[in-house]
Write a protein that holds these residues in place. Structure first.
Motif, PDB file in Angstrom:
ATOM      1  N   ASP A  66       0.854  -1.181   0.000  1.00 16.74           N
ATOM      2  CA  ASP A  66       0.000   0.000   0.000  1.00 16.74           C
ATOM      3  C   ASP A  66       0.891   1.231   0.000  1.00 16.74           C
ATOM      4  O   ASP A  66       2.114   1.144   0.189  1.00 16.74           O
ATOM      5  N   ILE A  68       1.201   3.834   2.005  1.00 17.40           N
ATOM      6  CA  ILE A  68       1.858   4.230   3.252  1.00 17.40           C
ATOM      7  C   ILE A  68       3.108   3.391   3.495  1.00 17.40           C
ATOM      8  O   ILE A  68       4.201   3.921   3.756  1.00 17.40           O
ATOM      9  N   SER A  69       2.947   2.068   3.409  1.00 19.04           N
ATOM     10  CA  SER A  69       4.105   1.195   3.651  1.00 19.04           C
ATOM     11  C   SER A  69       5.173   1.389   2.589  1.00 19.04           C
ATOM     12  O   SER A  69       6.373   1.318   2.870  1.00 19.04           O
ATOM     13  N   ILE A 314      -4.784   5.552  -0.650  1.00 13.21           N
ATOM     14  CA  ILE A 314      -4.475   5.310   0.759  1.00 13.21           C
ATOM     15  C   ILE A 314      -4.638   3.841   1.132  1.00 13.21           C
ATOM     16  O   ILE A 314      -3.837   3.279   1.876  1.00 13.21           O
TER      17      ILE A 314
END
Length: 321
Positions: A66, A68-69, A314
């Motif tokens: 994803d 964010i990671s 997101i």
């Protein structure tokens, strides 16, 4: 991540070509100009976000499942953290393209805003030499010109409305009030900011025909919005006669033809002194407003176009789920 990038790319293509083309031909927009303007903004913002997001997600795909990671892993790669997978050349190219395209859009918007601010400053200097303050109307200047001209010059501290001597001579007091109400609505609703955004979008993507299409459509819609606001104060026949009189007498290069967004004013009628046939027909033959369920559907589509790319960026796992 790859599935998300494919979905965002498909959404970007849909919002870049078939959707604006279909909306520009839709008949309902004149019955709900507020909702239509919001939908045009959602198409532009959603399309830009999808364009950038598809390339960004593709570029970061090797770094995580994803966004964010992947961003956390990318920061670790930059700081030299061991054990972080290095993306390939294709992914680096996609990531660089996303960053450059995003920077290009922001820079184009900033440049358009700076250019417009400078033009308005120069225009105000000319107005100080060529016009006189109105004795009866605040924040209004009277231009000594025989051509009937009315436009507004938006400003951060103070906005002004400019009327020509020819307009005050040719129009009755009721018609003058209609024109002033129309121009005041441009200032009160800050239509100049809306036009600025679509002008920057058109300048950033001149190779995309629908960017020009969206700019022209929004120009027409804000004139309809200004007409609706003026109709709250004057009769329809009065506003129609005033608009036709100004448009018929205006030359192709009338002062302040700023509905183009890159210049200084919002002129009555369309650029070049012309009034769009759709706007004229709307005043000649009043249309029933769009029904509440239909307006709700348009607003739902508007929200969806804004939320969908954001959610996918997101939380792309939602697409796989």
């Amino acid at each position: 991540m790859l599935l998300t990038s494919y979905f965002l790319a498909a959404l970007a293509i849909a919002l870049a070509w078939p959707t604006p083309l279909a909306l520009s031909k839709a008949k309902w927009t004149s019955r709900a100009p507020v909702q239509a303007v919001l939908l045009w903004q959602a198409i532009a913002l959603g399309g830009g976000l999808s364009m950038i997001g598809s390339m960004l997600v593709w570029g970061l795909a090797p770094l995580g499942n994803d966004l964010i990671s992947a961003l956390i892993a990318g920061w670790g790669l930059i700081t030299g953290e061991p054990g972080v997978a290095y993306p390939g050349v294709v992914h680096l190219f996609a990531l660089s393209t996303a960053l450059l395209f995003g920077f290009h859009l922001v820079l184009t918007l900033a440049r358009a805003a700076w250019r417009t601010t400078r033009q308005r400053a120069k225009h105000r200097q000319l107005l100080r030499l060529l016009s006189n303050p109105s004795e009866t109307r605040p924040n209004t200047l009277v231009l000594d010109h025989d051509m009937p001209v009315a436009y507004c010059v938006p400003g951060i501290a103070q906005s002004v409305t400019v009327l020509s001597r020819g307009l005050l001579t040719k129009l009755s007091p009721e018609e003058q009030a209609a024109v002033i109400a129309h121009e005041s609505s441009h200032l009160d609703q800050r239509h100049d900011l809306l036009i600025l955004a679509f002008t920057a979008w058109n300048e950033a993507l001149p190779w995309l025909p629908t960017s020009r299409l969206s700019l022209d459509a929004v120009r027409q819609l804000i004139e309809m919005l200004a007409d609706d606001k003026a109709l709250e104060q004057v009769r329809r026949q009065t506003l129609l006669k005033a608009i036709v009189t100004v448009a018929a007498a205006a030359a192709p290069e009338a002062p302040g033809s700023a509905a183009a967004g890159s210049s200084n004013a919002q002129q009555v009628g369309m650029p070049g002194g012309e009034v769009s046939s759709r706007r004229l027909q709307r005043l000649l033959t009043p249309e029933e407003p769009l029904a509440k369920p239909q307006r709700g559907l348009v607003l739902a589509c508007t929200v969806l176009l804004m939320v969908c790319p954001t959610v996918l960026l997101i939380a792309p796992r939602l697409l796989a789920w």
